[in-house]
Scaffold this active site. Sequence first.
Site, short mmCIF file in Angstrom:
data_model
loop_
_atom_site.label_atom_id
_atom_site.label_comp_id
_atom_site.label_asym_id
_atom_site.label_seq_id
_atom_site.Cartn_x
_atom_site.Cartn_y
_atom_site.Cartn_z
N LYS A 78 1.61 -10.91 1.72
CA LYS A 78 0.87 -10.05 0.82
C LYS A 78 0.17 -10.99 -0.41
O LYS A 78 0.67 -12.12 -0.78
CB LYS A 78 2.16 -9.24 -0.12
CG LYS A 78 1.64 -8.45 -1.23
CD LYS A 78 2.60 -7.53 -1.91
CE LYS A 78 2.39 -6.66 -2.83
NZ LYS A 78 3.40 -5.73 -3.33
N SER A 158 2.65 -0.77 -3.70
CA SER A 158 1.60 -1.38 -3.74
C SER A 158 1.42 -2.42 -2.44
O SER A 158 0.34 -2.95 -2.18
CB SER A 158 1.56 -2.50 -4.72
OG SER A 158 2.56 -3.50 -4.81
N SER A 182 7.65 -0.43 -4.20
CA SER A 182 6.48 -1.00 -3.56
C SER A 182 6.52 -1.61 -2.08
O SER A 182 5.70 -1.82 -1.29
CB SER A 182 5.75 -2.06 -4.28
OG SER A 182 4.91 -1.41 -5.15
#
Length: 491
Positions: A78, A158, A182
Amino acid sequence: MTDLTSLTLAEARKGLASKTFTSLELTDAHLKAMEEARALNAFVMETPDQARAMAREADARIGKGEAGPLAGIPLGIKDLFATKDVRTTACSKILGNFVPTYESTVTSQLWRDGAVMLGKLNNDEFAMGSSNETSCFGPVGNPWRREGSNTTLVPGGSSGGSASAVAALLCMGATATDTGGSIRQPAAFTATVGIKPTYGRCSRWGIVAFASSLDQAGPIARSTRDAAILLRSMAGHDPKDTTSVDIPVPDYEAAIGRSVKGMKIGIPREYRLDGMPAEIEKLWSDGADWLKAAGAELVEVSLPHTKYALPAYYIVAPAEASSNLARYDGVRYGLRVSGKSIGELYENTRAEGFGPEVRRRVMIGTYVLSAGYYDAYYIRAQKVRTLIKRDFEDCFAKGVNAILTPATPSAAFGIGEKGGADPVEMYLNDIFTVTVNMAGLPGIAVPAGKDSQGLPLGLQLIGRPFDEETLFSLGEVIEQAAGRFTPVRWW
């Protein structure tokens, strides 16, 4: 040879150990899959040369019998994790082309164990979002589509890039972060497994901060076993993170397949929302039946302060964000938009660098921390947080081993379908997940079924502090009962 990208991480590890294929072959197969899936926009930075170099090194170690637990396994990272000499932007314009000179603790532990980095994954800007639509690199596509429809859906957020890439078989697993859901919400939207560990289980050092008392790193993977393997490498004490807890990391994989007989599973009555879709109700009841069939005992529990969790979260998280994001001023690194004075430099840089959702949350945070409103909002929200934590403590004190809830109130929705005029509509996506962050507990999302349009739905299990093992054991029961779900390729 089997398509190497269709293997689970655990299967790939066996294949590498038995020399059925090499890490370089495994890595090349995933790099090819990434190239073919650019329409998903899951990766914001591909690192093929570095990946091949790391794969060759892994092959050499495997050949010498010195393989680490993740030797040769290709992963996505990420874009919130600092990666030395590889651009890290938190998917925000304000960080521009920032290239860290250091490595986050979590990623350095993955490389220590022999993993291979394929590239950086898309996410909502500064991890603020529930659909991966706030990224400066554009939205991520979900590999799943409604039956008979060409509408591209969101993968959740997210950590949307992480979930999309794992579901589309572009990487064998991915790092993610969870501040209010998330990891778990995108996992539920894409039929992947995502675990948010207990707060303090994984180091936050080198991860771009959103809300420091809520943020926690964890993996998104194809199965509970894969998630367990990844978490063991990601977890551990780090003196560089003052909130990191010095508790030995267990062998999470050993919990897979362990009997759940006699375990008490709480079903919280407050999670039965008005107007909850019948499909979500059925999914929840199926999950309870599967656990009961495996020997667990179901008990109704009460978490009375649940209804205050979302409003309290949207005070605490933006307050911490407004403080954390004050460091982005255009002076030392990232975007710099000049002005006639230092004040104008800050103003211009932030106006151009931050996206609308980040600006909204910074303003909310600054407002609730301001002199006239601090007690009325921020202090009250922290008191509510204490009550939420106490609800869980009371529940676990009565002998409950874990709590079963839906992971999300719906399946994935289309890009642009939610939150346009009313941001609260988007915020409601986290209704089942935020309590876990507010209480600092571990939570796992496991794929458990599909809705009437063929979209995946997930169930969430919430555990006692530092008892991720029980979540893996219970999660695997649901996984075995529900079966595996894979999207039909459209990209």
